[in-house]
Structure formats: structure tokens, C-alpha cells
Scaffold this active site. Structure first.
Site, PDB file in Angstrom:
ATOM      1  N   ARG A   8       0.858  -1.184   0.000  1.00  0.00           N
ATOM      2  CA  ARG A   8       0.000   0.000   0.000  1.00  0.00           C
ATOM      3  C   ARG A   8       0.898   1.240   0.000  1.00  0.00           C
ATOM      4  O   ARG A   8       1.969   1.243   0.606  1.00  0.00           O
ATOM      5  CB  ARG A   8      -0.902   0.002   1.237  1.00  0.00           C
ATOM      6  CG  ARG A   8      -1.909   1.143   1.247  1.00  0.00           C
ATOM      7  CD  ARG A   8      -2.715   1.165   2.537  1.00  0.00           C
ATOM      8  NE  ARG A   8      -3.572   2.352   2.585  1.00  0.00           N
ATOM      9  CZ  ARG A   8      -4.163   2.804   3.682  1.00  0.00           C
ATOM     10  NH1 ARG A   8      -3.988   2.164   4.835  1.00  0.00           N
ATOM     11  NH2 ARG A   8      -4.907   3.883   3.633  1.00  0.00           N
ATOM     12  N   HIS A   9       0.459   2.275  -0.692  1.00  0.00           N
ATOM     13  CA  HIS A   9       1.238   3.516  -0.769  1.00  0.00           C
ATOM     14  C   HIS A   9       1.530   4.095   0.615  1.00  0.00           C
ATOM     15  O   HIS A   9       0.845   3.791   1.602  1.00  0.00           O
ATOM     16  CB  HIS A   9       0.484   4.556  -1.599  1.00  0.00           C
ATOM     17  CG  HIS A   9      -0.857   4.917  -1.026  1.00  0.00           C
ATOM     18  ND1 HIS A   9      -1.012   5.801   0.022  1.00  0.00           N
ATOM     19  CD2 HIS A   9      -2.106   4.500  -1.336  1.00  0.00           C
ATOM     20  CE1 HIS A   9      -2.285   5.923   0.327  1.00  0.00           C
ATOM     21  NE2 HIS A   9      -2.979   5.132  -0.478  1.00  0.00           N
ATOM     22  N   GLU A  87      -7.604   3.093  -6.268  1.00  0.00           N
ATOM     23  CA  GLU A  87      -8.355   2.880  -5.033  1.00  0.00           C
ATOM     24  C   GLU A  87      -9.853   2.741  -5.331  1.00  0.00           C
ATOM     25  O   GLU A  87     -10.336   3.135  -6.398  1.00  0.00           O
ATOM     26  CB  GLU A  87      -8.095   4.059  -4.085  1.00  0.00           C
ATOM     27  CG  GLU A  87      -8.871   4.060  -2.783  1.00  0.00           C
ATOM     28  CD  GLU A  87      -8.591   2.856  -1.896  1.00  0.00           C
ATOM     29  OE1 GLU A  87      -8.975   1.739  -2.304  1.00  0.00           O
ATOM     30  OE2 GLU A  87      -8.019   3.035  -0.809  1.00  0.00           O
ATOM     31  N   LYS A  98     -13.405  11.541   7.789  1.00  0.00           N
ATOM     32  CA  LYS A  98     -14.060  10.303   8.226  1.00  0.00           C
ATOM     33  C   LYS A  98     -14.658  10.424   9.620  1.00  0.00           C
ATOM     34  O   LYS A  98     -15.772   9.956   9.873  1.00  0.00           O
ATOM     35  CB  LYS A  98     -13.054   9.147   8.172  1.00  0.00           C
ATOM     36  CG  LYS A  98     -12.587   8.816   6.763  1.00  0.00           C
ATOM     37  CD  LYS A  98     -11.484   7.770   6.775  1.00  0.00           C
ATOM     38  CE  LYS A  98     -10.944   7.537   5.370  1.00  0.00           C
ATOM     39  NZ  LYS A  98      -9.804   6.596   5.361  1.00  0.00           N
TER      40      LYS A  98
END
Length: 248
Positions: A8-9, A87, A98
Site C-alpha cells: 500500500r502507498h 483505489e 471520516k
């Protein structure tokens, strides 16, 4: 033994700000660059070499890959980019914080949007400038294929044809491949490789820039899988990812 390393980045600007990112093309933070460089050093120290690498069209993944290859002195290997490794598209949630969204709609609803298998957030409108139809990098992708929102199932359905036609067949002629992508696109690959159920895949939280190694036997069946790094540190990083959608 043949291997595929999933990565994952590194931390992006919107990871840091705890925002839904999706297809928004945000950059790495300084911490994200350092994470990517550390991943490259770790892979080099463990003796990894790659025959080919794959990544998405989004700069946070592309730059992570570049950092890794630079630290491994593998800048010369072939790299293939595909929009199919992007993504999950978060639709109208893209750009929203979020935790603030959890305050407004409840943690359970945010968890459904983030981690449910087949429920997608509200889509972008056709006139919304965030719609990928307005982004030149996707001009060769048919409008019908470009998402306005996606569930995890949609994301996997987008990724798997590319996995089956390009990435996995390349392992027949290669020894080790590297795939640098995103939390949800990699989750789809892991679900496929480990035969994880729809219910259990939502519990998997991938930390940024921690190499995840899959080893394959002579019949190209998965023989082993493991993260490279300190298990306790990785556990804490996974918990941090899981907590991103909770109220402040």
C-alpha cells in the site's frame, strides 16, 4: 519460490487529514515519502529483487513505487500502470473527513461505507468536476467503465480482469513481482489469493507502506504469506487504520 509483494502507498495528505480519498489524486506527505523509502530499504535488506512492478494511475502509489525502486537500485525495471489498480471510488464522500462523517451519520454507517462488501456510497453526479470522465488520464477508458462510486465488490470486479490477464500470468516467466496500490484494491487481490469470505474481508486493515509477501509453489498456488517487519508495530498500524472511521 516465486513471490508477489503487495504494498500500500505511503501516507498521503488526505490519510493524514483522515479524509475519504478514493480517486482524488493527492500527494504523499513527508512521512509518506519516508515510509516508502523505509519499505524499499527493508525489501533490499531482505534480499528482494523484482523483475517487474505494477501500480495505479494515482500519484501517491506511483511516487511510493518510485521511492521503493530508488532505494533498491531497481529504477531500471519495467513498470506497468493501470487505472484498474486505483483505489475504491468513494463517490460523493471523497474529500469528507471520516471522523466528522461518523459524528454526522454514525460510526456504523461510516463502517458500512468504508468496509462493507457490496454497498457503495452515493455516486458523483455527471456534472461533478470530481467525476473521472473529466480527467484526461482516463480518456482511453470507456465512459461505461469509469465509476462514479464503488463498493468493495465493484472494486474487485474492476481489478480482477487485470490481475488475471496481466499480473498473475507474468509470474510464470518472472521470479518476483511488485504491486504498489491502495488499501481497497489490494484488499481485493488478497481476498482472491487467500479465499477470504465477503464477511471477513471487511475486517482486514492494511497499513501504509508495509510489504506483504505472497510465496507461490511450483503450481503457482499460494504457499505462504507474511508481512515484512516487526509484528507488534504492524498490529498497531492496523489498529490505527481500523480506527479512522470512528468519532473523535
Amino acid at each position: 519460490m516465486k513471490k508477489i509483494v503487495l504494498l500500500r502507498h505511503g501516507e498521503s495528505a488526505w490519510n493524514k487529514e483522515n479524509r475519504f480519498t478514493g480517486w482524488t489524486d493527492v500527494d504523499l506527505t513527508e512521512k509518506g515519502v519516508a515510509e516508502a523509502e523505509k519499505a524499499g530499504v527493508t525489501l533490499r535488506e531482505y534480499g528482494f529483487n523484482f523483475d517487474k512492478a505494477y501500480t495505479s494511475y494515482l500519484k501517491r502509489a506511483v511516487k511510493t513505487l518510485n521511492c521503493v525502486l530508488d532505494k533498491m537500485n531497481l529504477d531500471w525495471i519495467p513498470v506497468e500502470k493501470s487505472w484498474r489498480l486505483n483505489e475504491k471510488h468513494y463517490g460523493d464522500l471523497q474529500g469528507l473527513n471520516k471522523a466528522e462523517t461518523a459524528e454526522k451519520y454514525g460510526e456504523e454507517q461510516v463502517l458500512i461505507w468504508r468496509r462493507s462488501y457490496d454497498i457503495a456510497p452515493n455516486p458523483l453526479s455527471e456534472s461533478d468536476l470530481r467525476n473521472p470522465r473529466f480527467d484526461y488520464r482516463y480518456h482511453e477508458v470507456s465512459d461505461a467503465e469509469l465509476p462514479r462510486t464503488e463498493s468493495l465488490k465493484d472494486t474487485i470486479d474492476r481489478i480482477m480482469p487485470y490481475w488475471e490477464s496481466d499480473i498473475f500470468p507474468a509470474l510464470k516467466d518472472a521470479h518476483t513481482l511488485l504491486v504498489v496500490a491502495h488499501g481497497n484494491s489490494l484488499r481485493g487481490i488478497i481476498k482472491h489469493l487467500k479465499h477470504i469470505s465477503d464477511e471477513d474481508i471487511i475486517k482486514l486493515n492494511l497499513p501504509t507502506a508495509v510489504p506483504y509477501v505472497f510465496e507461490f509453489d511450483e503450481n503457482l498456488n499460494v504457499a505462504n504469506d507474511y508481512f515484512l517487519g516487526n509484528p507488534e508495530e504492524i498490529r498497531k498500524l492496523m489498529e490505527a487504520v481500523a480506527n479512522q472511521g470512528k468519532k473523535k
